[in-house]
Design a protein around this motif. Structure first.
Motif, PDB file in Angstrom:
ATOM      1  N   VAL A  68      13.305 118.326 -12.251  1.00 21.05           N
ATOM      2  CA  VAL A  68      13.864 117.230 -11.454  1.00 21.05           C
ATOM      3  C   VAL A  68      15.375 117.365 -11.356  1.00 21.05           C
ATOM      4  O   VAL A  68      15.959 117.228 -10.272  1.00 21.05           O
ATOM      5  CB  VAL A  68      13.454 115.861 -12.034  1.00 21.05           C
ATOM      6  CG1 VAL A  68      14.238 114.725 -11.390  1.00 21.05           C
ATOM      7  CG2 VAL A  68      11.959 115.643 -11.865  1.00 21.05           C
ATOM      8  N   ASN A  69      16.028 117.661 -12.466  1.00 22.87           N
ATOM      9  CA  ASN A  69      17.487 117.798 -12.456  1.00 22.87           C
ATOM     10  C   ASN A  69      17.944 118.941 -11.561  1.00 22.87           C
ATOM     11  O   ASN A  69      18.940 118.828 -10.845  1.00 22.87           O
ATOM     12  CB  ASN A  69      18.024 117.965 -13.874  1.00 22.87           C
ATOM     13  CG  ASN A  69      17.934 116.672 -14.667  1.00 22.87           C
ATOM     14  OD1 ASN A  69      17.854 115.582 -14.097  1.00 22.87           O
ATOM     15  ND2 ASN A  69      17.942 116.781 -15.979  1.00 22.87           N
ATOM     16  N   LYS A  70      17.214 120.043 -11.577  1.00 24.34           N
ATOM     17  CA  LYS A  70      17.573 121.182 -10.718  1.00 24.34           C
ATOM     18  C   LYS A  70      17.330 120.861  -9.255  1.00 24.34           C
ATOM     19  O   LYS A  70      18.127 121.237  -8.390  1.00 24.34           O
ATOM     20  CB  LYS A  70      16.813 122.429 -11.153  1.00 24.34           C
ATOM     21  CG  LYS A  70      17.364 122.976 -12.447  1.00 24.34           C
ATOM     22  CD  LYS A  70      16.665 124.230 -12.900  1.00 24.34           C
ATOM     23  CE  LYS A  70      17.267 124.647 -14.231  1.00 24.34           C
ATOM     24  NZ  LYS A  70      16.699 125.843 -14.771  1.00 24.34           N
ATOM     25  N   GLU A  71      16.257 120.175  -8.956  1.00 23.94           N
ATOM     26  CA  GLU A  71      15.977 119.756  -7.581  1.00 23.94           C
ATOM     27  C   GLU A  71      17.110 118.861  -7.067  1.00 23.94           C
ATOM     28  O   GLU A  71      17.614 119.059  -5.960  1.00 23.94           O
ATOM     29  CB  GLU A  71      14.658 118.987  -7.494  1.00 23.94           C
ATOM     30  CG  GLU A  71      13.427 119.834  -7.620  1.00 23.94           C
ATOM     31  CD  GLU A  71      13.093 120.562  -6.325  1.00 23.94           C
ATOM     32  OE1 GLU A  71      13.575 120.164  -5.247  1.00 23.94           O
ATOM     33  OE2 GLU A  71      12.349 121.537  -6.411  1.00 23.94           O
ATOM     34  N   ARG A  72      17.478 117.906  -7.874  1.00 22.52           N
ATOM     35  CA  ARG A  72      18.518 116.962  -7.467  1.00 22.52           C
ATOM     36  C   ARG A  72      19.873 117.651  -7.352  1.00 22.52           C
ATOM     37  O   ARG A  72      20.649 117.379  -6.438  1.00 22.52           O
ATOM     38  CB  ARG A  72      18.574 115.792  -8.444  1.00 22.52           C
ATOM     39  CG  ARG A  72      17.292 114.950  -8.394  1.00 22.52           C
ATOM     40  CD  ARG A  72      17.301 113.829  -9.376  1.00 22.52           C
ATOM     41  NE  ARG A  72      18.135 112.759  -8.827  1.00 22.52           N
ATOM     42  CZ  ARG A  72      18.553 111.733  -9.526  1.00 22.52           C
ATOM     43  NH1 ARG A  72      18.231 111.605 -10.792  1.00 22.52           N
ATOM     44  NH2 ARG A  72      19.295 110.803  -8.977  1.00 22.52           N
ATOM     45  N   GLY A  73      20.169 118.561  -8.281  1.00 20.84           N
ATOM     46  CA  GLY A  73      21.426 119.309  -8.237  1.00 20.84           C
ATOM     47  C   GLY A  73      21.522 120.195  -7.011  1.00 20.84           C
ATOM     48  O   GLY A  73      22.571 120.265  -6.357  1.00 20.84           O
ATOM     49  N   GLY A  74      20.434 120.875  -6.679  1.00 18.44           N
ATOM     50  CA  GLY A  74      20.418 121.732  -5.499  1.00 18.44           C
ATOM     51  C   GLY A  74      20.591 120.931  -4.220  1.00 18.44           C
ATOM     52  O   GLY A  74      21.269 121.357  -3.288  1.00 18.44           O
ATOM     53  N   ALA A  75      19.972 119.769  -4.191  1.00 20.11           N
ATOM     54  CA  ALA A  75      20.106 118.917  -3.008  1.00 20.11           C
ATOM     55  C   ALA A  75      21.553 118.447  -2.863  1.00 20.11           C
ATOM     56  O   ALA A  75      22.105 118.441  -1.754  1.00 20.11           O
ATOM     57  CB  ALA A  75      19.166 117.715  -3.118  1.00 20.11           C
ATOM     58  N   LYS A  76      22.168 118.097  -3.978  1.00 22.11           N
ATOM     59  CA  LYS A  76      23.557 117.616  -3.950  1.00 22.11           C
ATOM     60  C   LYS A  76      24.488 118.704  -3.418  1.00 22.11           C
ATOM     61  O   LYS A  76      25.398 118.421  -2.637  1.00 22.11           O
ATOM     62  CB  LYS A  76      23.976 117.186  -5.356  1.00 22.11           C
ATOM     63  CG  LYS A  76      25.320 116.514  -5.415  1.00 22.11           C
ATOM     64  CD  LYS A  76      25.609 115.989  -6.795  1.00 22.11           C
ATOM     65  CE  LYS A  76      26.932 115.257  -6.825  1.00 22.11           C
ATOM     66  NZ  LYS A  76      27.208 114.709  -8.146  1.00 22.11           N
ATOM     67  N   GLU A  77      24.240 119.956  -3.833  1.00 22.97           N
ATOM     68  CA  GLU A  77      25.042 121.074  -3.338  1.00 22.97           C
ATOM     69  C   GLU A  77      24.920 121.223  -1.824  1.00 22.97           C
ATOM     70  O   GLU A  77      25.814 121.753  -1.180  1.00 22.97           O
ATOM     71  CB  GLU A  77      24.615 122.375  -4.010  1.00 22.97           C
ATOM     72  CG  GLU A  77      25.007 122.470  -5.466  1.00 22.97           C
ATOM     73  CD  GLU A  77      24.461 123.710  -6.145  1.00 22.97           C
ATOM     74  OE1 GLU A  77      23.895 124.592  -5.457  1.00 22.97           O
ATOM     75  OE2 GLU A  77      24.607 123.793  -7.371  1.00 22.97           O
ATOM     76  N   ASN A  78      23.818 120.773  -1.265  1.00 30.15           N
ATOM     77  CA  ASN A  78      23.586 120.857   0.177  1.00 30.15           C
ATOM     78  C   ASN A  78      23.878 119.540   0.897  1.00 30.15           C
ATOM     79  O   ASN A  78      23.430 119.331   2.027  1.00 30.15           O
ATOM     80  CB  ASN A  78      22.134 121.289   0.446  1.00 30.15           C
ATOM     81  CG  ASN A  78      21.903 122.721   0.018  1.00 30.15           C
ATOM     82  OD1 ASN A  78      22.638 123.610   0.423  1.00 30.15           O
ATOM     83  ND2 ASN A  78      20.895 122.952  -0.807  1.00 30.15           N
ATOM     84  N   GLY A  79      24.594 118.643   0.224  1.00 35.43           N
ATOM     85  CA  GLY A  79      25.013 117.401   0.847  1.00 35.43           C
ATOM     86  C   GLY A  79      23.928 116.359   0.982  1.00 35.43           C
ATOM     87  O   GLY A  79      24.049 115.439   1.790  1.00 35.43           O
ATOM     88  N   ARG A  80      22.865 116.487   0.204  1.00 32.68           N
ATOM     89  CA  ARG A  80      21.784 115.508   0.256  1.00 32.68           C
ATOM     90  C   ARG A  80      21.675 114.793  -1.081  1.00 32.68           C
ATOM     91  O   ARG A  80      22.094 115.305  -2.104  1.00 32.68           O
ATOM     92  CB  ARG A  80      20.454 116.190   0.592  1.00 32.68           C
ATOM     93  CG  ARG A  80      20.423 116.730   2.004  1.00 32.68           C
ATOM     94  CD  ARG A  80      19.131 117.422   2.367  1.00 32.68           C
ATOM     95  NE  ARG A  80      18.879 118.528   1.467  1.00 32.68           N
ATOM     96  CZ  ARG A  80      17.795 118.641   0.695  1.00 32.68           C
ATOM     97  NH1 ARG A  80      16.840 117.758   0.735  1.00 32.68           N
ATOM     98  NH2 ARG A  80      17.643 119.674  -0.097  1.00 32.68           N
ATOM     99  N   THR A  81      21.068 113.630  -1.049  1.00 32.81           N
ATOM    100  CA  THR A  81      20.850 112.866  -2.268  1.00 32.81           C
ATOM    101  C   THR A  81      19.353 112.649  -2.451  1.00 32.81           C
ATOM    102  O   THR A  81      18.689 112.101  -1.569  1.00 32.81           O
ATOM    103  CB  THR A  81      21.561 111.499  -2.194  1.00 32.81           C
ATOM    104  OG1 THR A  81      22.955 111.727  -1.959  1.00 32.81           O
ATOM    105  CG2 THR A  81      21.381 110.723  -3.485  1.00 32.81           C
ATOM    106  N   LEU A  82      18.845 113.100  -3.581  1.00 28.33           N
ATOM    107  CA  LEU A  82      17.444 112.866  -3.928  1.00 28.33           C
ATOM    108  C   LEU A  82      17.399 111.876  -5.074  1.00 28.33           C
ATOM    109  O   LEU A  82      18.049 112.065  -6.099  1.00 28.33           O
ATOM    110  CB  LEU A  82      16.759 114.172  -4.353  1.00 28.33           C
ATOM    111  CG  LEU A  82      16.577 115.241  -3.291  1.00 28.33           C
ATOM    112  CD1 LEU A  82      15.951 116.485  -3.902  1.00 28.33           C
ATOM    113  CD2 LEU A  82      15.723 114.722  -2.149  1.00 28.33           C
ATOM    114  N   GLU A  83      16.629 110.829  -4.881  1.00 31.69           N
ATOM    115  CA  GLU A  83      16.483 109.806  -5.917  1.00 31.69           C
ATOM    116  C   GLU A  83      15.108 109.943  -6.561  1.00 31.69           C
ATOM    117  O   GLU A  83      14.101 110.103  -5.870  1.00 31.69           O
ATOM    118  CB  GLU A  83      16.625 108.420  -5.296  1.00 31.69           C
ATOM    119  CG  GLU A  83      16.505 107.294  -6.302  1.00 31.69           C
ATOM    120  CD  GLU A  83      16.608 105.929  -5.645  1.00 31.69           C
ATOM    121  OE1 GLU A  83      16.171 104.946  -6.291  1.00 31.69           O
ATOM    122  OE2 GLU A  83      17.095 105.823  -4.505  1.00 31.69           O
TER     123      GLU A  83
END
Length: 180
Positions: free
Chosen positions: A137-152
């Motif tokens: 989950v942390n890696k998914e959220r981190g990768g999304a953040k790097e691409n300008g997205r927010t995953l909750e």
């Protein structure tokens, strides 16, 4: 997102393989009481690891039980076979992984673990599987953040199913894209 989902799928699969438990209800038939106890123990461990207080999500639980039914009886599972993903993959992604035996000597052999109800004094969630899900989950959220997205993180879930005297477990999560 695709890379993140693939990694999450592999990690979740490992977790699900670890969560595989077995229960012996005396007759070798389904044991819903033991299944519920296992689900509760794993959900408590997930909530503690994630510092959340989610109830067991019905959609994740259903996905987990379906995946268990599809993969039960496997002596080993590849990384791809350990995970199952659901959702539209744009706004919502649900993923479950079978819990696996981390003591396996082969990197691609995830031997499911299980509990037998008659021989289990206390159900304890497998720490390695819970941490693997947290990492996914942390890696998914981190990768999304790097691409300008927010995953909750919007849900956690556990499914347990007793098949042939063995209670298997799959654990999972739901991420929702909250980027405007």
């Amino acid at each position: 997102m695709k890379k993140i989902k693939r990694f999450a799928a592999v990690l979740l699969a490992g977790i699900m393989a670890l969560a595989l438990l077995t229960a012996c209800g005396g007759s070798g038939s389904d044991n819903p009481e033991f299944d519920a106890e296992v689900e509760s123990a794993y959900l408590d461990a997930l909530n503690k690891a994630f510092k959340t207080s989610f109830e067991n999500d019905d959609a994740i639980r259903a996905l987990a039980v379906t995946h268990i039914a599809e993969k039960s009886g496997a002596d080993s599972l590849t990384g791809r076979a350990r995970c199952k993903t659901d959702g539209d993959e744009t706004t919502v992604v649900r993923q479950v992984q079978l819990c696996f035996d981390t003591r396996s000597s082969k990197p691609d052999a995830y031997v499911p673990l299980f509990y037998e109800a008659a021989k289990t004094d206390a159900i304890k969630a497998n720490y390695t599987n819970v941490q693997a899900l947290l990492s996914t989950v942390n890696k998914e959220r981190g990768g999304a953040k790097e691409n300008g997205r927010t995953l909750e993180l919007t849900a956690l879930g556990v499914g347990a199913k007793t098949i042939g005297g063995k209670t298997y477990v799959a654990i999972g999560f739901e991420l929702t894209n909250t980027t405007p």
